[in-house]
Design an enzyme around this catalytic site. Sequence first.
Site, PDB file in Angstrom:
ATOM      1  CG  LEU A 156      -1.860  -1.198   1.339  1.00 11.11           C
ATOM      2  CD1 LEU A 156      -2.705  -1.088   2.600  1.00 11.11           C
ATOM      3  CD2 LEU A 156      -2.759  -1.318   0.110  1.00 11.11           C
ATOM      4  CG  HIS A 157       0.998   3.416  -3.220  1.00 14.86           C
ATOM      5  ND1 HIS A 157       0.004   4.233  -3.706  1.00 14.86           N
ATOM      6  CD2 HIS A 157       1.025   2.345  -4.043  1.00 14.86           C
ATOM      7  CE1 HIS A 157      -0.524   3.691  -4.776  1.00 14.86           C
ATOM      8  NE2 HIS A 157       0.063   2.530  -5.007  1.00 14.86           N
TER       9      HIS A 157
ATOM     10  CG  HIS B 202      -3.293   1.390  -2.233  1.00  6.77           C
ATOM     11  ND1 HIS B 202      -1.951   1.131  -2.349  1.00  6.77           N
ATOM     12  CD2 HIS B 202      -3.899   0.650  -3.207  1.00  6.77           C
ATOM     13  CE1 HIS B 202      -1.745   0.265  -3.321  1.00  6.77           C
ATOM     14  NE2 HIS B 202      -2.899  -0.047  -3.869  1.00  6.77           N
TER      15      HIS B 202
ATOM     16  CE  LYS C 102      -1.156   2.894 -11.185  1.00  4.41           C
ATOM     17  NZ  LYS C 102      -0.420   1.768 -11.758  1.00  4.41           N
ATOM     18  CG  ASP C 103      -4.440   0.571 -12.135  1.00  7.93           C
ATOM     19  OD1 ASP C 103      -3.440   0.209 -12.768  1.00  7.93           O
ATOM     20  OD2 ASP C 103      -4.438   0.760 -10.914  1.00  7.93           O
TER      21      ASP C 103
ATOM     22  CD  GLN D 158      -7.859  -2.596 -12.041  1.00  4.38           C
ATOM     23  OE1 GLN D 158      -7.150  -3.597 -12.170  1.00  4.38           O
ATOM     24  NE2 GLN D 158      -7.750  -1.818 -10.982  1.00  4.38           N
TER      25      GLN D 158
ATOM     26  CB  SER E  52       2.485   2.321  -9.356  1.00  2.54           C
ATOM     27  OG  SER E  52       2.615   0.946  -9.617  1.00  2.54           O
ATOM     28  CB  SER E  53       2.239  -1.725  -5.603  1.00  2.00           C
ATOM     29  OG  SER E  53       1.054  -1.326  -4.955  1.00  2.00           O
TER      30      SER E  53
HETATM   31  O1  PAF Z   1      -5.707  -2.628  -9.164  1.00  2.00           O
HETATM   32  C1  PAF Z   1      -5.409  -3.617  -8.461  1.00  2.00           C
HETATM   33  O2  PAF Z   1      -4.668  -3.546  -7.479  1.00  2.00           O
HETATM   34  C2  PAF Z   1      -5.976  -4.987  -8.839  1.00  2.00           C
HETATM   35  O3  PAF Z   1      -6.078  -5.126 -10.209  1.00  2.00           O
HETATM   36  C3  PAF Z   1      -7.314  -5.280  -8.150  1.00  2.00           C
HETATM   37  C4  PAF Z   1      -8.408  -4.313  -8.577  1.00  2.00           C
HETATM   38  C5  PAF Z   1      -7.146  -5.221  -6.633  1.00  2.00           C
HETATM   39  C6  PAF Z   1      -7.772  -6.700  -8.504  1.00  2.00           C
HETATM   40  O4  PAF Z   1      -6.868  -7.661  -8.097  1.00  2.00           O
END
Ligand code: PAF
Length: 279
Positions: free
Chosen positions: A31-32, A35, A147-148, A151, A183-184
Amino acid sequence: MLILKTKEDLRAFKDTLAGAPIAFIPTMGALHQGHLSLIQLAKNYTQHILVSIFVNPTQFGPNEDFSAYPRTITADCELLKTTPTTALFLPETQTIYPSGSTTQVIVPKLTTLWCGKSRPGHFDGVTNVVHRLLNLTQATHLILGEKDYQQYCIINKMIHDLSLPTTLLQGPTLREKGGLAMSSRNRYLNKNDRLIAPTLFQTLKKIQENFKNGENTTKNLLQSGRDLLAKIPEITLDYLTIVDPITLEERSDRALPNDRILIAAKIGSTRLIDNLNLM
Ligand code: PAF
């Protein structure tokens, strides 16, 4: 902060809430501040905030970093204790994927573009885990990071198509000094990588600036970005594109103010992504 490990723990937690809204932030840990900002955003919707940490094996390709992915659970828990998180869900793989389970949720098309091209099957893993997590948690609000962006669009489509009773919210990208999106995977970057990584954001900004100054031909806008990237040979570009913000289809001719600029590139062996609104 409660720690929930099983379906039964989760059920007992939900029983105590008696139907009150739950905001859910799924994560893979490491986590950063990005999050943590999603958790702060959740507070605007409900006081019951559920975070999950699960490094989802199905979203990693065979040659990707599943086993090397940072697992920092002790530090993550300490960090979460400083936030308004009510409960942390730490499922075993078996809880998400019971043995013999084969059912899949696939979002066609959107999942095969951009990152889906370079990481075949990645977004199928994402939709499956998010769908399963939503089923388990029955969260009323799902919070994902901007950022994603791809997704986010895919999960949005899944929620729409399946009429899932969840409101999807997006938290803004947090950036390090210089503009690198948090980002991680940034912890994989060495000192030199860190110096050059902000070029990705500078590329997006350059394109945005040119658009704001009146250039709207996609080809020219992208070329101005590529010119900047070409100065840093350590950056291996996967894609740089301007897309429709919903369908993610490439804008072939003239860009529009609501379009998104997407970038993915490797610095060393670390793959980074970023995106920005054109206007
Ligand atoms: O973005 C992420 O960290 C992952 O793709 C998620 C949404 C937790 C699904 O594993």
